[in-house]
Design a protein around this motif. Structure first.
Motif, mmCIF file in Angstrom:
data_model
loop_
_atom_site.group_PDB
_atom_site.id
_atom_site.type_symbol
_atom_site.label_atom_id
_atom_site.label_comp_id
_atom_site.label_asym_id
_atom_site.label_seq_id
_atom_site.Cartn_x
_atom_site.Cartn_y
_atom_site.Cartn_z
ATOM 1 N N ARG A 227 13.932 6.637 9.177
ATOM 2 C CA ARG A 227 13.810 6.031 7.850
ATOM 3 C C ARG A 227 13.439 7.099 6.841
ATOM 4 N NH1 ARG A 227 9.406 4.386 4.870
ATOM 5 N NH2 ARG A 227 9.799 2.840 3.228
ATOM 6 N N VAL A 228 14.141 7.089 5.710
ATOM 7 C CA VAL A 228 13.849 8.020 4.620
ATOM 8 C C VAL A 228 13.855 7.227 3.317
ATOM 9 C CG1 VAL A 228 14.552 10.094 3.377
ATOM 10 C CG2 VAL A 228 14.967 9.929 5.847
ATOM 11 N N GLU A 229 12.739 7.227 2.609
ATOM 12 C CA GLU A 229 12.637 6.550 1.310
ATOM 13 C C GLU A 229 12.120 7.550 0.290
ATOM 14 O OE1 GLU A 229 13.093 4.844 -1.619
ATOM 15 O OE2 GLU A 229 13.423 3.298 -0.079
ATOM 16 N N LEU A 230 12.997 7.936 -0.653
ATOM 17 C CA LEU A 230 12.662 9.012 -1.577
ATOM 18 C C LEU A 230 12.301 8.546 -2.979
ATOM 19 C CD1 LEU A 230 15.501 11.579 -0.679
ATOM 20 C CD2 LEU A 230 13.197 11.426 0.289
ATOM 21 N N THR A 231 12.524 7.299 -3.301
ATOM 22 C CA THR A 231 12.383 6.868 -4.694
ATOM 23 C C THR A 231 11.305 5.810 -4.922
ATOM 24 O OG1 THR A 231 14.170 5.256 -4.380
ATOM 25 C CG2 THR A 231 14.779 7.429 -5.237
ATOM 26 N N LYS A 232 10.527 5.484 -3.887
ATOM 27 C CA LYS A 232 9.466 4.488 -4.047
ATOM 28 C C LYS A 232 8.133 5.077 -3.583
ATOM 29 C CE LYS A 232 12.469 0.458 -3.441
ATOM 30 N NZ LYS A 232 12.738 -0.765 -2.617
ATOM 31 N N PRO A 233 7.391 5.717 -4.499
ATOM 32 C CA PRO A 233 6.106 6.326 -4.107
ATOM 33 C C PRO A 233 5.145 5.287 -3.566
ATOM 34 C CG PRO A 233 6.782 7.032 -6.307
ATOM 35 C CD PRO A 233 7.681 5.900 -5.933
ATOM 36 N N PRO A 234 4.419 5.608 -2.486
ATOM 37 C CA PRO A 234 3.385 4.690 -1.986
ATOM 38 C C PRO A 234 2.296 4.502 -3.038
ATOM 39 C CG PRO A 234 3.872 6.445 -0.406
ATOM 40 C CD PRO A 234 4.514 6.832 -1.692
ATOM 41 N N PRO A 235 1.649 3.345 -3.087
ATOM 42 C CA PRO A 235 0.561 3.133 -4.053
ATOM 43 C C PRO A 235 -0.629 4.037 -3.746
ATOM 44 C CG PRO A 235 0.666 1.327 -2.483
ATOM 45 C CD PRO A 235 1.880 2.154 -2.244
ATOM 46 N N ASN A 236 -1.425 4.317 -4.764
ATOM 47 C CA ASN A 236 -2.576 5.203 -4.592
ATOM 48 C C ASN A 236 -3.530 4.724 -3.505
ATOM 49 O OD1 ASN A 236 -1.943 7.190 -6.495
ATOM 50 N ND2 ASN A 236 -2.799 5.978 -8.176
ATOM 51 N N ASP A 237 -3.748 3.401 -3.441
ATOM 52 C CA ASP A 237 -4.735 2.900 -2.479
ATOM 53 C C ASP A 237 -4.258 2.978 -1.036
ATOM 54 O OD1 ASP A 237 -2.863 0.884 -2.428
ATOM 55 O OD2 ASP A 237 -4.157 -0.650 -3.304
ATOM 56 N N ALA A 238 -2.994 3.363 -0.822
ATOM 57 C CA ALA A 238 -2.495 3.500 0.549
ATOM 58 C C ALA A 238 -3.112 4.707 1.258
ATOM 59 C CB ALA A 238 -0.967 3.629 0.546
ATOM 60 N N PHE A 239 -3.747 5.606 0.498
ATOM 61 C CA PHE A 239 -4.259 6.842 1.071
ATOM 62 C C PHE A 239 -5.772 6.804 1.305
ATOM 63 C CE2 PHE A 239 -0.420 7.613 -1.310
ATOM 64 C CZ PHE A 239 0.354 8.334 -0.427
ATOM 65 N N SER A 240 -6.440 5.785 0.824
ATOM 66 C CA SER A 240 -7.878 5.626 1.046
ATOM 67 C C SER A 240 -8.088 4.659 2.205
ATOM 68 C CB SER A 240 -8.564 5.111 -0.219
ATOM 69 O OG SER A 240 -8.437 6.043 -1.270
ATOM 70 N N LEU A 241 -8.501 5.175 3.349
ATOM 71 C CA LEU A 241 -8.606 4.358 4.551
ATOM 72 C C LEU A 241 -9.989 3.723 4.680
ATOM 73 C CD1 LEU A 241 -6.793 6.588 7.216
ATOM 74 C CD2 LEU A 241 -5.817 5.054 5.491
ATOM 75 N N VAL A 242 -10.001 2.594 5.359
ATOM 76 C CA VAL A 242 -11.245 1.888 5.672
ATOM 77 C C VAL A 242 -11.344 1.767 7.185
ATOM 78 C CG1 VAL A 242 -12.537 -0.255 5.423
ATOM 79 C CG2 VAL A 242 -11.168 0.600 3.514
ATOM 80 N N ALA A 243 -12.515 2.035 7.721
ATOM 81 C CA ALA A 243 -12.696 2.012 9.177
ATOM 82 C C ALA A 243 -12.442 0.608 9.739
ATOM 83 C CB ALA A 243 -14.090 2.472 9.537
ATOM 84 N N PRO A 244 -11.631 0.500 10.792
ATOM 85 C CA PRO A 244 -11.446 -0.795 11.439
ATOM 86 C C PRO A 244 -12.758 -1.258 12.076
ATOM 87 C CG PRO A 244 -9.708 0.747 12.066
ATOM 88 C CD PRO A 244 -10.770 1.544 11.373
ATOM 89 N N GLU A 245 -12.880 -2.535 12.274
ATOM 90 C CA GLU A 245 -14.093 -3.096 12.863
ATOM 91 C C GLU A 245 -14.288 -2.576 14.286
ATOM 92 O OE1 GLU A 245 -16.089 -7.487 13.791
ATOM 93 O OE2 GLU A 245 -14.176 -7.322 12.707
ATOM 94 N N GLY A 246 -15.522 -2.217 14.601
ATOM 95 C CA GLY A 246 -15.845 -1.759 15.947
ATOM 96 C C GLY A 246 -15.689 -0.271 16.168
ATOM 97 N N TYR A 247 -15.295 0.496 15.137
ATOM 98 C CA TYR A 247 -15.104 1.944 15.283
ATOM 99 C C TYR A 247 -16.416 2.681 15.024
ATOM 100 C CZ TYR A 247 -9.997 1.955 15.699
ATOM 101 O OH TYR A 247 -8.703 1.791 16.144
ATOM 102 N N ASP A 248 -16.579 3.821 15.693
ATOM 103 C CA ASP A 248 -17.712 4.704 15.450
ATOM 104 C C ASP A 248 -17.448 5.456 14.143
ATOM 105 O OD1 ASP A 248 -19.947 6.318 15.677
ATOM 106 O OD2 ASP A 248 -18.916 7.777 16.955
#
Length: 266
Positions: A227-248
């Motif tokens: 898959r290659v998508e060149l014209t639809k930038p990911p939203p800014n909040d896609a790069f700020s991760l939140v720890a899944p439940e139960g992770y150290d």
């Protein structure tokens, strides 16, 4: 030969050298400008693919980029390893070990740029990031089976890669990636070849869809994008991760390496 005729010959030779030098300088200027324009066009994209190296299982990966400085890469199937940089923090999520680490940076800008390049280089196939036309690089027009016109860019690396020679061949005038050859001081030769590409008429450029890697004339690996998508930038909040439940969950700091501190800080 008469003195007058000798002087005329010298003038003609010097004029020819001057024209050639002017042509090379003009080509270098055009290439630098077009590489910047190409980077601007690839300001936001997403890819999904598989990397296969000789003797190893194929590894799936994803990569997303949003200019100027947001990147996210996923390596492996669930459980996966995820790295993401949101412009301020680096996130590392290890699903297999259920570990989640947030890194803040105290690195100087140049060191931080180098660190991020090293971290995310495994996710970025050739042709998605423009080569650097550094001081001392040489350029010339060449022919290539996959392009009516092409440009060859040659440069020698410094620092830890001192003595390594790189040669890129790019389609003219879009500067689409065609091949990259390298030669180490010990004579080892490697090559990356574009075997299939994805072209976007809207952007007016092509990027590799399938790459092969060669060492000493023998094929040793490949990268295939599904898959290659060149014209639809990911939203800014896609790069700020939140720890899944139960992770150290941990927080660390990126600092310059010293005798007291490891390279990633503590």
């Amino acid at each position: 030969m008469s003195p007058r005729l000798f002087v005329c010959c010298v003038v003609l030779v010097l004029a020819g050298c001057s024209r050639k030098s002017d042509d090379v300088a003009a080509l270098a200027s055009q290439v630098k400008t077009r590489l910047v324009e190409r980077d601007q066009k690839l300001s936001g994209y997403g890819i999904i693919g598989i990397v296969k190296d000789e003797g190893q299982d194929a590894v799936p990966f994803t990569f997303e980029h949003r200019a100027p400085d947001r990147m996210r890469g996923t390596l492996g199937e669930p459980p996966a390893r995820i790295f993401s940089w949101d412009g301020t923090h680096l996130f590392e999520q290890l699903d297999g070990e259920k570990r989640f680490t947030t890194f803040k940076s105290e690195l100087p800008p140049a060191k931080l740029s180098g660190f991020l390049t090293q971290t995310f280089s495994a996710f970025i196939p050739e042709g998605f990031r423009a080569p650097l036309v550094s001081h001392g690089a040489t350029l010339r027009r060449v022919k290539h089976a996959r392009a009516e016109e092409a440009v060859e860019l040659s440069l020698s690396l410094g620092g830890e890669a001192q003595g390594v020679e790189l040669v890129y061949v790019l389609r003219w005038p879009q500067l689409d990636f065609l091949t990259k050859r390298s030669r180490s001081p010990d004579g080892t030769e490697a090559e990356v070849r574009m075997e299939e590409e994805h072209c976007d008429p809207q952007l007016g450029l092509c990027v590799p869809k399938r790459l092969s890697r060669w060492l000493g004339g023998r094929k040793v690996g490949a990268t295939m994008l599904t898959r290659v998508e060149l014209t639809k930038p990911p939203p800014n909040d896609a790069f700020s991760l939140v720890a899944p439940e139960g992770y150290d969950v941990k927080t660390r700091t990126l600092v310059e390496a010293t005798e007291e501190n490891p390279p990633s800080g503590g």
